[in-house]
Design a protein around this motif. Structure first.
Motif, PDB file in Angstrom:
ATOM      1  N   VAL A   1       0.718  -1.347  -0.145  1.00 35.99           N
ATOM      2  CA  VAL A   1      -0.011  -0.176   0.037  1.00 35.99           C
ATOM      3  C   VAL A   1       1.071   1.196   0.135  1.00 35.99           C
ATOM      4  CG1 VAL A   1      -1.934   1.335   1.164  1.00 35.99           C
ATOM      5  CG2 VAL A   1      -1.710  -1.261   1.265  1.00 35.99           C
ATOM      6  N   ALA A   2       0.658   1.925  -1.034  1.00 38.42           N
ATOM      7  CA  ALA A   2       1.496   3.341  -1.127  1.00 38.42           C
ATOM      8  C   ALA A   2       0.478   4.681  -0.796  1.00 38.42           C
ATOM      9  CB  ALA A   2       1.874   3.421  -2.484  1.00 38.42           C
ATOM     10  N   VAL A   3       0.839   5.265   0.281  1.00 40.80           N
ATOM     11  CA  VAL A   3       0.068   6.254   0.754  1.00 40.80           C
ATOM     12  C   VAL A   3       1.002   7.920   0.709  1.00 40.80           C
ATOM     13  CG1 VAL A   3      -0.924   7.168   2.793  1.00 40.80           C
ATOM     14  CG2 VAL A   3      -0.773   4.799   2.498  1.00 40.80           C
ATOM     15  N   ALA A   4       0.363   8.566  -0.140  1.00 41.01           N
ATOM     16  CA  ALA A   4       0.625  10.049  -0.142  1.00 41.01           C
ATOM     17  C   ALA A   4       0.168  10.952   0.806  1.00 41.01           C
ATOM     18  CB  ALA A   4       0.463  10.499  -1.777  1.00 41.01           C
ATOM     19  N   VAL A   5       0.919  11.945   1.156  1.00 39.78           N
ATOM     20  CA  VAL A   5       0.479  12.962   2.031  1.00 39.78           C
ATOM     21  C   VAL A   5       0.416  14.118   1.393  1.00 39.78           C
ATOM     22  CG1 VAL A   5       0.763  14.229   4.253  1.00 39.78           C
ATOM     23  CG2 VAL A   5       1.385  11.967   4.032  1.00 39.78           C
ATOM     24  N   ALA A   6      -0.632  15.003   1.251  1.00 43.61           N
ATOM     25  CA  ALA A   6      -1.023  16.096   0.478  1.00 43.61           C
ATOM     26  C   ALA A   6      -0.170  17.021   0.767  1.00 43.61           C
ATOM     27  CB  ALA A   6      -2.522  16.317   0.606  1.00 43.61           C
ATOM     28  N   ASN A   7       0.235  17.996  -0.126  1.00 43.46           N
ATOM     29  CA  ASN A   7       1.001  19.256  -0.145  1.00 43.46           C
ATOM     30  C   ASN A   7       0.892  19.971  -1.249  1.00 43.46           C
ATOM     31  OD1 ASN A   7       3.713  19.154  -1.676  1.00 43.46           O
ATOM     32  ND2 ASN A   7       3.412  17.101  -0.764  1.00 43.46           N
ATOM     33  N   PRO A   8       1.060  21.316  -1.236  1.00 40.90           N
ATOM     34  CA  PRO A   8       0.812  22.120  -2.479  1.00 40.90           C
ATOM     35  C   PRO A   8       2.285  22.196  -3.448  1.00 40.90           C
ATOM     36  CG  PRO A   8       1.812  23.514  -0.663  1.00 40.90           C
ATOM     37  CD  PRO A   8       1.561  22.045  -0.117  1.00 40.90           C
ATOM     38  N   GLU A   9       3.137  21.418  -3.071  1.00 40.20           N
ATOM     39  CA  GLU A   9       4.275  21.595  -4.279  1.00 40.20           C
ATOM     40  C   GLU A   9       4.545  20.434  -4.722  1.00 40.20           C
ATOM     41  OE1 GLU A   9       6.040  24.237  -0.442  1.00 40.20           O
ATOM     42  OE2 GLU A   9       6.388  21.987  -0.493  1.00 40.20           O
ATOM     43  N   THR A  10       4.521  18.998  -4.332  1.00 37.74           N
ATOM     44  CA  THR A  10       4.894  17.872  -5.123  1.00 37.74           C
ATOM     45  C   THR A  10       3.569  16.986  -4.820  1.00 37.74           C
ATOM     46  OG1 THR A  10       5.936  16.702  -3.142  1.00 37.74           O
ATOM     47  CG2 THR A  10       7.260  18.116  -4.970  1.00 37.74           C
ATOM     48  N   GLY A  11       2.351  17.292  -4.272  1.00 36.46           N
ATOM     49  CA  GLY A  11       1.364  16.553  -3.941  1.00 36.46           C
ATOM     50  C   GLY A  11       0.608  15.728  -5.012  1.00 36.46           C
ATOM     51  N   ALA A  12       0.396  16.570  -5.973  1.00 35.78           N
ATOM     52  CA  ALA A  12      -0.490  15.999  -7.028  1.00 35.78           C
ATOM     53  C   ALA A  12       0.311  14.784  -7.809  1.00 35.78           C
ATOM     54  CB  ALA A  12      -0.583  17.171  -8.162  1.00 35.78           C
ATOM     55  N   GLU A  13       1.567  15.135  -8.175  1.00 39.92           N
ATOM     56  CA  GLU A  13       2.482  14.003  -8.537  1.00 39.92           C
ATOM     57  C   GLU A  13       2.574  12.746  -7.841  1.00 39.92           C
ATOM     58  OE1 GLU A  13       5.978  15.882 -11.041  1.00 39.92           O
ATOM     59  OE2 GLU A  13       5.267  17.318  -9.451  1.00 39.92           O
ATOM     60  N   VAL A  14       2.902  12.822  -6.569  1.00 37.19           N
ATOM     61  CA  VAL A  14       2.703  11.745  -5.532  1.00 37.19           C
ATOM     62  C   VAL A  14       1.497  11.015  -5.367  1.00 37.19           C
ATOM     63  CG1 VAL A  14       3.607  11.065  -3.225  1.00 37.19           C
ATOM     64  CG2 VAL A  14       4.863  12.723  -4.302  1.00 37.19           C
ATOM     65  N   SER A  15       0.479  11.848  -5.228  1.00 36.79           N
ATOM     66  CA  SER A  15      -0.670  11.356  -4.942  1.00 36.79           C
ATOM     67  C   SER A  15      -1.037  10.401  -6.370  1.00 36.79           C
ATOM     68  CB  SER A  15      -2.095  12.388  -4.948  1.00 36.79           C
ATOM     69  OG  SER A  15      -1.736  13.060  -3.795  1.00 36.79           O
ATOM     70  N   ILE A  16      -1.022  10.834  -7.389  1.00 37.26           N
ATOM     71  CA  ILE A  16      -1.430  10.093  -8.725  1.00 37.26           C
ATOM     72  C   ILE A  16      -0.488   8.557  -8.666  1.00 37.26           C
ATOM     73  CG2 ILE A  16      -0.820   9.797 -11.190  1.00 37.26           C
ATOM     74  CD1 ILE A  16      -1.164  12.770 -11.306  1.00 37.26           C
TER      75      ILE A  16
END
Length: 268
Positions: free
Chosen positions: A230-245
Protein backbone atom coordinates in the motif's frame (compact mmCIF):
# COMPACT_ATOMS: atom_id res chain seq x y z
CA UNK A 1 -9.48 12.05 6.41
CA UNK A 2 -8.47 10.18 3.29
CA UNK A 3 -9.24 10.54 -0.38
CA UNK A 4 -8.79 7.55 -2.66
CA UNK A 5 -6.89 8.44 -5.84
CA UNK A 6 -7.34 5.09 -7.56
CA UNK A 7 -8.69 1.72 -6.41
CA UNK A 8 -6.47 0.01 -3.90
CA UNK A 9 -6.26 -3.73 -3.55
CA UNK A 10 -8.41 -4.82 -1.70
CA UNK A 11 -10.78 -2.06 -2.83
CA UNK A 12 -11.38 -0.44 0.58
CA UNK A 13 -9.23 0.91 3.39
CA UNK A 14 -11.00 -1.39 5.84
CA UNK A 15 -10.02 -4.40 3.73
CA UNK A 16 -6.44 -3.14 3.48
CA UNK A 17 -6.21 -2.99 7.27
CA UNK A 18 -7.82 -6.42 7.58
CA UNK A 19 -5.21 -7.98 5.27
CA UNK A 20 -2.45 -6.17 7.18
CA UNK A 21 -3.70 -7.39 10.56
CA UNK A 22 -3.91 -10.94 9.25
CA UNK A 23 -0.28 -10.72 8.09
CA UNK A 24 1.01 -8.58 10.97
CA UNK A 25 3.94 -10.88 11.75
CA UNK A 26 5.12 -10.48 8.15
CA UNK A 27 4.32 -6.79 7.66
CA UNK A 28 6.62 -3.77 7.43
CA UNK A 29 5.67 -0.08 7.61
CA UNK A 30 7.92 2.68 6.24
CA UNK A 31 7.58 6.45 6.67
CA UNK A 32 9.30 9.50 5.28
CA UNK A 33 9.85 12.15 7.95
CA UNK A 34 9.38 15.69 6.58
CA UNK A 35 5.85 16.27 5.36
CA UNK A 36 4.69 12.84 6.60
CA UNK A 37 5.45 12.61 10.31
CA UNK A 38 6.30 16.30 10.69
CA UNK A 39 5.04 19.45 8.96
CA UNK A 40 7.59 20.97 6.59
CA UNK A 41 9.14 24.10 8.14
CA UNK A 42 11.15 27.04 6.79
CA UNK A 43 14.01 26.04 9.10
CA UNK A 44 14.76 22.30 8.76
CA UNK A 45 16.31 22.22 12.24
CA UNK A 46 12.97 23.31 13.74
CA UNK A 47 11.02 20.31 12.40
CA UNK A 48 9.39 18.09 15.01
CA UNK A 49 7.05 15.11 14.65
CA UNK A 50 3.42 15.91 15.42
CA UNK A 51 2.57 15.10 19.02
CA UNK A 52 0.71 11.85 18.36
CA UNK A 53 3.36 10.31 16.09
CA UNK A 54 5.90 8.79 18.53
CA UNK A 55 3.25 6.97 20.51
CA UNK A 56 1.40 5.61 17.50
CA UNK A 57 4.65 4.43 15.87
CA UNK A 58 5.65 2.60 19.03
CA UNK A 59 2.22 0.93 19.17
CA UNK A 60 2.47 0.00 15.51
CA UNK A 61 5.96 -1.44 16.01
CA UNK A 62 4.59 -3.67 18.76
CA UNK A 63 1.89 -4.99 16.42
CA UNK A 64 3.83 -5.72 13.20
CA UNK A 65 7.19 -7.19 12.27
CA UNK A 66 8.97 -3.93 11.56
CA UNK A 67 8.53 -0.14 11.44
CA UNK A 68 11.16 2.15 9.92
CA UNK A 69 11.61 5.81 9.02
CA UNK A 70 13.30 6.33 5.64
CA UNK A 71 14.42 9.94 5.30
CA UNK A 72 16.78 12.35 3.62
CA UNK A 73 17.70 13.47 7.15
CA UNK A 74 20.83 12.11 8.84
CA UNK A 75 20.35 9.36 11.41
CA UNK A 76 21.64 11.74 14.11
CA UNK A 77 18.74 14.12 13.40
CA UNK A 78 16.15 11.33 13.39
CA UNK A 79 17.48 9.93 16.66
CA UNK A 80 17.16 13.38 18.24
CA UNK A 81 13.46 13.43 17.30
CA UNK A 82 12.66 9.82 18.19
CA UNK A 83 14.90 9.11 21.17
CA UNK A 84 12.06 7.39 23.03
CA UNK A 85 11.34 4.83 20.32
CA UNK A 86 12.89 1.44 20.97
CA UNK A 87 11.48 -0.65 18.14
CA UNK A 88 11.71 1.72 15.13
CA UNK A 89 14.61 1.49 12.66
CA UNK A 90 16.00 4.66 11.07
CA UNK A 91 17.32 5.00 7.52
CA UNK A 92 19.09 8.33 7.06
CA UNK A 93 20.30 10.07 3.90
CA UNK A 94 18.17 7.89 1.61
CA UNK A 95 19.63 4.76 3.19
CA UNK A 96 23.32 5.70 3.27
CA UNK A 97 23.00 5.47 7.07
CA UNK A 98 21.01 2.92 9.05
CA UNK A 99 20.21 2.83 12.79
CA UNK A 100 19.32 -0.72 13.79
CA UNK A 101 19.65 -2.52 17.11
CA UNK A 102 21.46 0.42 18.70
CA UNK A 103 24.10 0.92 16.02
CA UNK A 104 24.64 3.25 13.07
CA UNK A 105 25.94 1.59 9.91
CA UNK A 106 27.16 3.87 7.11
CA UNK A 107 27.49 2.78 3.49
CA UNK A 108 31.30 2.37 3.10
CA UNK A 109 31.34 3.71 -0.45
CA UNK A 110 29.98 7.07 0.77
CA UNK A 111 32.52 7.69 3.56
CA UNK A 112 35.33 9.05 1.33
CA UNK A 113 32.95 11.79 0.16
CA UNK A 114 32.59 13.47 3.56
CA UNK A 115 35.40 16.05 2.97
CA UNK A 116 34.03 16.88 -0.48
CA UNK A 117 30.54 17.42 0.93
CA UNK A 118 31.94 19.69 3.64
CA UNK A 119 33.81 21.75 1.04
CA UNK A 120 30.71 21.94 -1.11
CA UNK A 121 28.65 23.29 1.79
CA UNK A 122 31.23 26.00 2.41
CA UNK A 123 31.24 27.01 -1.26
CA UNK A 124 27.46 27.11 -1.32
CA UNK A 125 27.38 29.47 1.66
CA UNK A 126 29.88 31.79 -0.07
CA UNK A 127 28.54 31.64 -3.63
CA UNK A 128 24.77 31.47 -3.21
CA UNK A 129 22.56 34.33 -1.96
CA UNK A 130 22.27 34.66 1.80
CA UNK A 131 18.57 33.78 1.67
CA UNK A 132 19.45 30.20 0.68
CA UNK A 133 19.65 27.84 3.65
CA UNK A 134 22.58 25.46 3.19
CA UNK A 135 22.12 22.24 5.16
CA UNK A 136 25.27 20.12 5.54
CA UNK A 137 24.34 16.51 6.32
CA UNK A 138 27.81 14.94 6.44
CA UNK A 139 27.18 12.82 3.33
CA UNK A 140 25.11 15.33 1.36
CA UNK A 141 24.32 19.03 1.03
CA UNK A 142 20.76 20.35 0.74
CA UNK A 143 20.04 23.80 -0.68
CA UNK A 144 16.71 25.13 0.61
CA UNK A 145 15.00 28.04 -1.16
CA UNK A 146 11.62 27.85 0.60
CA UNK A 147 11.96 31.38 1.98
CA UNK A 148 13.17 32.73 -1.38
CA UNK A 149 11.31 30.85 -4.14
CA UNK A 150 12.27 33.51 -6.67
CA UNK A 151 15.84 32.17 -6.44
CA UNK A 152 14.90 28.61 -7.44
CA UNK A 153 16.41 28.91 -10.92
CA UNK A 154 19.71 30.27 -9.64
CA UNK A 155 19.99 27.56 -6.97
CA UNK A 156 19.16 24.79 -9.41
CA UNK A 157 21.67 26.05 -11.98
CA UNK A 158 24.40 26.22 -9.34
CA UNK A 159 23.52 22.77 -8.06
CA UNK A 160 23.56 21.17 -11.49
CA UNK A 161 26.89 22.83 -12.31
CA UNK A 162 28.42 21.41 -9.12
CA UNK A 163 26.96 17.97 -9.77
CA UNK A 164 28.42 17.89 -13.28
CA UNK A 165 31.79 19.28 -12.21
CA UNK A 166 32.30 16.93 -9.26
CA UNK A 167 30.43 13.85 -10.43
CA UNK A 168 27.67 14.14 -7.82
CA UNK A 169 24.06 12.99 -7.86
CA UNK A 170 21.29 15.55 -7.56
CA UNK A 171 17.90 15.03 -5.92
CA UNK A 172 15.03 17.47 -6.26
CA UNK A 173 12.45 17.99 -3.53
CA UNK A 174 9.97 20.38 -1.98
CA UNK A 175 11.67 23.77 -2.47
CA UNK A 176 15.08 22.12 -2.14
CA UNK A 177 17.73 20.41 -4.20
CA UNK A 178 20.24 18.04 -2.67
CA UNK A 179 23.71 17.06 -3.84
CA UNK A 180 24.81 13.53 -2.95
CA UNK A 181 27.80 11.24 -3.56
CA UNK A 182 27.65 9.08 -6.70
CA UNK A 183 26.71 6.05 -4.62
CA UNK A 184 23.88 3.87 -5.89
CA UNK A 185 21.37 4.25 -3.05
CA UNK A 186 17.82 5.63 -2.86
CA UNK A 187 14.55 5.00 -1.04
CA UNK A 188 13.41 2.54 -3.68
CA UNK A 189 16.49 0.38 -3.07
CA UNK A 190 15.88 0.52 0.70
CA UNK A 191 12.32 -0.73 0.27
CA UNK A 192 13.24 -3.35 -2.32
CA UNK A 193 15.65 -4.98 0.12
CA UNK A 194 13.49 -4.48 3.21
CA UNK A 195 10.37 -6.18 1.81
CA UNK A 196 12.22 -9.09 0.24
CA UNK A 197 10.95 -11.52 2.89
CA UNK A 198 7.73 -9.71 3.82
CA UNK A 199 4.18 -10.47 2.76
CA UNK A 200 2.85 -6.96 3.33
CA UNK A 201 4.40 -3.50 3.15
CA UNK A 202 3.16 0.08 3.53
CA UNK A 203 5.05 3.24 2.58
CA UNK A 204 3.99 6.80 3.48
CA UNK A 205 5.62 9.62 1.48
CA UNK A 206 5.06 13.14 0.20
CA UNK A 207 7.92 13.94 -2.19
CA UNK A 208 9.38 12.88 -5.51
CA UNK A 209 12.01 10.62 -3.94
CA UNK A 210 9.18 8.64 -2.31
CA UNK A 211 7.77 7.59 -5.69
CA UNK A 212 10.74 5.23 -6.02
CA UNK A 213 9.61 3.58 -2.79
CA UNK A 214 6.08 3.24 -4.16
CA UNK A 215 7.56 1.67 -7.29
CA UNK A 216 9.47 -0.82 -5.15
CA UNK A 217 6.21 -2.03 -3.61
CA UNK A 218 4.69 -2.40 -7.09
CA UNK A 219 7.73 -4.33 -8.30
CA UNK A 220 7.50 -6.71 -5.36
CA UNK A 221 3.85 -7.37 -6.17
CA UNK A 222 4.74 -7.99 -9.81
CA UNK A 223 7.11 -10.83 -8.92
CA UNK A 224 5.05 -12.15 -5.99
CA UNK A 225 1.26 -11.83 -6.40
CA UNK A 226 0.84 -12.89 -2.76
CA UNK A 227 2.62 -9.73 -1.57
CA UNK A 228 0.32 -6.88 -0.56
CA UNK A 229 1.65 -3.32 -0.80
CA UNK A 230 0.00 0.00 0.00
CA UNK A 231 1.46 3.34 -1.13
CA UNK A 232 0.16 6.32 0.85
CA UNK A 233 0.74 9.92 -0.21
CA UNK A 234 0.50 12.95 2.10
CA UNK A 235 -0.98 16.03 0.45
CA UNK A 236 1.08 19.18 -0.06
CA UNK A 237 0.96 22.18 -2.42
CA UNK A 238 4.32 21.51 -4.08
CA UNK A 239 4.68 17.86 -5.10
CA UNK A 240 1.37 16.53 -3.79
CA UNK A 241 -0.36 16.02 -7.14
CA UNK A 242 2.44 13.94 -8.65
CA UNK A 243 2.92 11.84 -5.51
CA UNK A 244 -0.82 11.28 -5.09
CA UNK A 245 -1.15 10.02 -8.66
CA UNK A 246 1.52 7.42 -7.89
CA UNK A 247 -0.11 6.36 -4.59
CA UNK A 248 -3.07 4.18 -3.62
CA UNK A 249 -4.57 6.79 -1.30
CA UNK A 250 -3.84 10.26 0.00
CA UNK A 251 -3.97 11.66 3.54
CA UNK A 252 -4.23 15.37 4.13
CA UNK A 253 -1.45 16.04 6.68
CA UNK A 254 0.96 14.54 9.22
CA UNK A 255 -1.80 14.81 11.83
CA UNK A 256 -4.05 12.78 9.52
CA UNK A 257 -1.29 10.15 9.20
CA UNK A 258 -1.20 9.71 12.98
CA UNK A 259 -5.02 9.50 13.17
CA UNK A 260 -5.14 7.02 10.26
CA UNK A 261 -2.63 4.72 11.98
CA UNK A 262 -4.41 4.94 15.34
CA UNK A 263 -7.69 4.00 13.68
CA UNK A 264 -6.07 1.16 11.72
CA UNK A 265 -4.46 -0.28 14.84
CA UNK A 266 -7.96 -0.99 16.19
CA UNK A 267 -8.09 -3.77 13.58
CA UNK A 268 -5.30 -5.72 15.29
Amino acid sequence: MAETQRPIHPPSIADAWAVTAERAAETTFFFDFDGVLSPVTDDPDASQPVDAVPGVLESLAAAVRRVAIVSARPVSFLRSRFASLERVDLYGLYGLEVWHDGEVVTEPAALPWIPAMSDLAERARKELPAQILVEFKRLSVALHYRTAPQLAGEVERWGHEQAERHGLKIQGGRMVIELKPPVDQDKGMVITEAVRNARCGWYFGDDMSDIKAFDALRAREAVDPDFFGVAVAVANPETGAEVSIAADLTLESPDAVAAFLAEGLKTF
